[in-house]
Design a protein around this motif. Sequence first.
Motif, PDB file in Angstrom:
ATOM      1  N   LEU A 199       0.053  -1.300  37.203  1.00  0.00           N
ATOM      2  CA  LEU A 199       1.439  -2.456  36.644  1.00  0.00           C
ATOM      3  C   LEU A 199       2.162  -1.552  35.596  1.00  0.00           C
ATOM      4  N   THR A 200       3.439  -2.226  36.178  1.00  0.00           N
ATOM      5  CA  THR A 200       4.563  -1.696  35.792  1.00  0.00           C
ATOM      6  C   THR A 200       4.975  -2.021  34.361  1.00  0.00           C
ATOM      7  N   LYS A 201       5.943  -1.107  33.714  1.00  0.00           N
ATOM      8  CA  LYS A 201       6.611  -1.826  32.693  1.00  0.00           C
ATOM      9  C   LYS A 201       6.591  -3.563  32.207  1.00  0.00           C
ATOM     10  N   ASP A 202       7.719  -3.657  33.624  1.00  0.00           N
ATOM     11  CA  ASP A 202       7.593  -4.749  33.536  1.00  0.00           C
ATOM     12  C   ASP A 202       6.873  -6.152  34.315  1.00  0.00           C
ATOM     13  N   GLY A 203       6.131  -6.014  34.563  1.00  0.00           N
ATOM     14  CA  GLY A 203       4.440  -6.204  35.085  1.00  0.00           C
ATOM     15  C   GLY A 203       3.649  -6.888  33.664  1.00  0.00           C
ATOM     16  N   LYS A 204       3.666  -5.761  33.191  1.00  0.00           N
ATOM     17  CA  LYS A 204       2.820  -5.574  31.563  1.00  0.00           C
ATOM     18  C   LYS A 204       3.881  -6.952  31.090  1.00  0.00           C
ATOM     19  N   GLU A 205       4.815  -6.714  31.010  1.00  0.00           N
ATOM     20  CA  GLU A 205       5.986  -7.422  29.818  1.00  0.00           C
ATOM     21  C   GLU A 205       5.632  -8.484  30.685  1.00  0.00           C
ATOM     22  N   LEU A 206       5.150  -9.595  31.570  1.00  0.00           N
ATOM     23  CA  LEU A 206       5.357 -10.668  31.616  1.00  0.00           C
ATOM     24  C   LEU A 206       4.103 -11.698  31.324  1.00  0.00           C
ATOM     25  N   GLU A 207       3.021 -10.816  30.621  1.00  0.00           N
ATOM     26  CA  GLU A 207       1.995 -11.333  30.142  1.00  0.00           C
ATOM     27  C   GLU A 207       2.139 -12.301  29.435  1.00  0.00           C
ATOM     28  N   GLU A 208       2.100 -12.755  27.984  1.00  0.00           N
ATOM     29  CA  GLU A 208       2.245 -13.388  27.291  1.00  0.00           C
ATOM     30  C   GLU A 208       3.241 -14.800  27.593  1.00  0.00           C
ATOM     31  N   LYS A 209       4.492 -14.394  27.999  1.00  0.00           N
ATOM     32  CA  LYS A 209       5.546 -15.323  28.705  1.00  0.00           C
ATOM     33  C   LYS A 209       4.696 -16.546  29.664  1.00  0.00           C
ATOM     34  N   ALA A 210       4.040 -15.766  30.410  1.00  0.00           N
ATOM     35  CA  ALA A 210       2.906 -15.864  32.212  1.00  0.00           C
ATOM     36  C   ALA A 210       2.024 -16.782  31.294  1.00  0.00           C
ATOM     37  N   ARG A 211       1.079 -16.028  30.606  1.00  0.00           N
ATOM     38  CA  ARG A 211       0.355 -16.880  30.048  1.00  0.00           C
ATOM     39  C   ARG A 211       0.354 -17.863  29.533  1.00  0.00           C
ATOM     40  N   ILE A 212       1.225 -18.145  28.786  1.00  0.00           N
ATOM     41  CA  ILE A 212       1.700 -19.208  28.133  1.00  0.00           C
ATOM     42  C   ILE A 212       1.719 -20.194  29.148  1.00  0.00           C
ATOM     43  N   ILE A 213       3.191 -19.811  29.314  1.00  0.00           N
ATOM     44  CA  ILE A 213       3.439 -21.387  31.333  1.00  0.00           C
ATOM     45  C   ILE A 213       2.030 -20.994  32.223  1.00  0.00           C
ATOM     46  N   ALA A 214       1.469 -20.349  32.545  1.00  0.00           N
ATOM     47  CA  ALA A 214       0.040 -20.777  33.242  1.00  0.00           C
ATOM     48  C   ALA A 214      -0.294 -21.771  32.019  1.00  0.00           C
ATOM     49  N   GLY A 215      -0.801 -21.804  31.318  1.00  0.00           N
ATOM     50  CA  GLY A 215      -1.674 -22.560  29.733  1.00  0.00           C
ATOM     51  C   GLY A 215      -0.834 -24.030  30.124  1.00  0.00           C
ATOM     52  N   GLN A 216       0.144 -23.664  30.144  1.00  0.00           N
ATOM     53  CA  GLN A 216       1.190 -25.481  29.320  1.00  0.00           C
ATOM     54  C   GLN A 216       1.363 -26.191  30.914  1.00  0.00           C
ATOM     55  N   THR A 217       0.978 -25.434  32.629  1.00  0.00           N
ATOM     56  CA  THR A 217       0.528 -26.306  33.385  1.00  0.00           C
ATOM     57  C   THR A 217      -0.683 -26.693  33.331  1.00  0.00           C
ATOM     58  N   LEU A 218      -1.306 -25.860  33.220  1.00  0.00           N
ATOM     59  CA  LEU A 218      -2.989 -26.374  33.422  1.00  0.00           C
ATOM     60  C   LEU A 218      -3.413 -27.536  32.277  1.00  0.00           C
ATOM     61  N   LYS A 219      -2.458 -27.351  30.750  1.00  0.00           N
ATOM     62  CA  LYS A 219      -2.827 -28.570  29.880  1.00  0.00           C
ATOM     63  C   LYS A 219      -2.245 -29.781  31.144  1.00  0.00           C
ATOM     64  N   GLU A 220      -1.223 -29.489  31.303  1.00  0.00           N
ATOM     65  CA  GLU A 220      -0.192 -31.129  32.757  1.00  0.00           C
ATOM     66  C   GLU A 220      -1.407 -31.013  33.438  1.00  0.00           C
ATOM     67  N   ALA A 221      -2.351 -30.897  34.610  1.00  0.00           N
ATOM     68  CA  ALA A 221      -3.187 -30.657  35.491  1.00  0.00           C
ATOM     69  C   ALA A 221      -3.823 -31.334  34.493  1.00  0.00           C
ATOM     70  N   LEU A 222      -4.139 -31.235  33.836  1.00  0.00           N
ATOM     71  CA  LEU A 222      -5.825 -31.498  33.231  1.00  0.00           C
ATOM     72  C   LEU A 222      -5.752 -32.929  32.091  1.00  0.00           C
ATOM     73  N   HIS A 223      -4.657 -33.420  32.277  1.00  0.00           N
ATOM     74  CA  HIS A 223      -4.599 -34.683  31.569  1.00  0.00           C
ATOM     75  C   HIS A 223      -4.569 -35.668  32.042  1.00  0.00           C
ATOM     76  N   GLY A 224      -5.877 -36.609  31.279  1.00  0.00           N
ATOM     77  CA  GLY A 224      -6.408 -36.963  31.099  1.00  0.00           C
ATOM     78  C   GLY A 224      -7.769 -37.426  31.414  1.00  0.00           C
ATOM     79  N   ILE A 225      -8.456 -35.577  31.507  1.00  0.00           N
ATOM     80  CA  ILE A 225      -9.618 -35.306  31.481  1.00  0.00           C
ATOM     81  C   ILE A 225     -10.013 -35.031  29.947  1.00  0.00           C
ATOM     82  N   THR A 226     -10.974 -35.867  29.566  1.00  0.00           N
ATOM     83  CA  THR A 226     -10.974 -36.588  27.866  1.00  0.00           C
ATOM     84  C   THR A 226     -12.322 -35.778  27.432  1.00  0.00           C
ATOM     85  N   THR A 227     -13.572 -35.787  28.639  1.00  0.00           N
ATOM     86  CA  THR A 227     -14.444 -34.193  27.809  1.00  0.00           C
ATOM     87  C   THR A 227     -14.759 -33.088  28.000  1.00  0.00           C
TER      88      THR A 227
END
Length: 149
Positions: A101-129
């Motif tokens: 990873l370059t410095k730029d690649g490392k700096e993406l981690e926090e923001k990218a993980r948040i966005i991916a987590g939100q996307t997964l949350k949207e994809a799993l909407h309606g799964i209740t258990t």
Amino acid sequence: MIEQFNFDIRLIFAILNGKVSAAINRKLYRNFRQNGLEISPEQWTVLIFLWEKDGVTQQELCNATFKDKPSMTRLIDNMERQHLVVRISDKRDRRTNLIHLTKDGKELEEKARIIAGQTLKEALHGITTLDELSIGQEVLKKVFFNTKD
């Protein structure tokens, strides 16, 4: 055994042929773009691996992401052009390049993980258990291992 299940064969094959994966990838791509990240879902899978273990061979990345060598080469080439990764010759075997990873690649981690987590949350909407999710994961894992080369 399978005959006893009453299911829509078109739906099963649509799911297993990547419709769900493609839909999630489109959503992830849109969410990255809307939040100013110029990375693709394919690049995301490489970045996740490198954030956990930097300085790996291209073959390790192929194995981790289920991509073939030519696809991974193109992906790494593009990521180098974006200054997200660099290839560095392995000191023990100069024929092998390690992907870092370059410095730029490392700096993406926090923001990218948040966005991916939100996307997964949207994809799993309606799964209740957790059981629903676990069962789905186990079924897809079995299908994958039953059909992989």
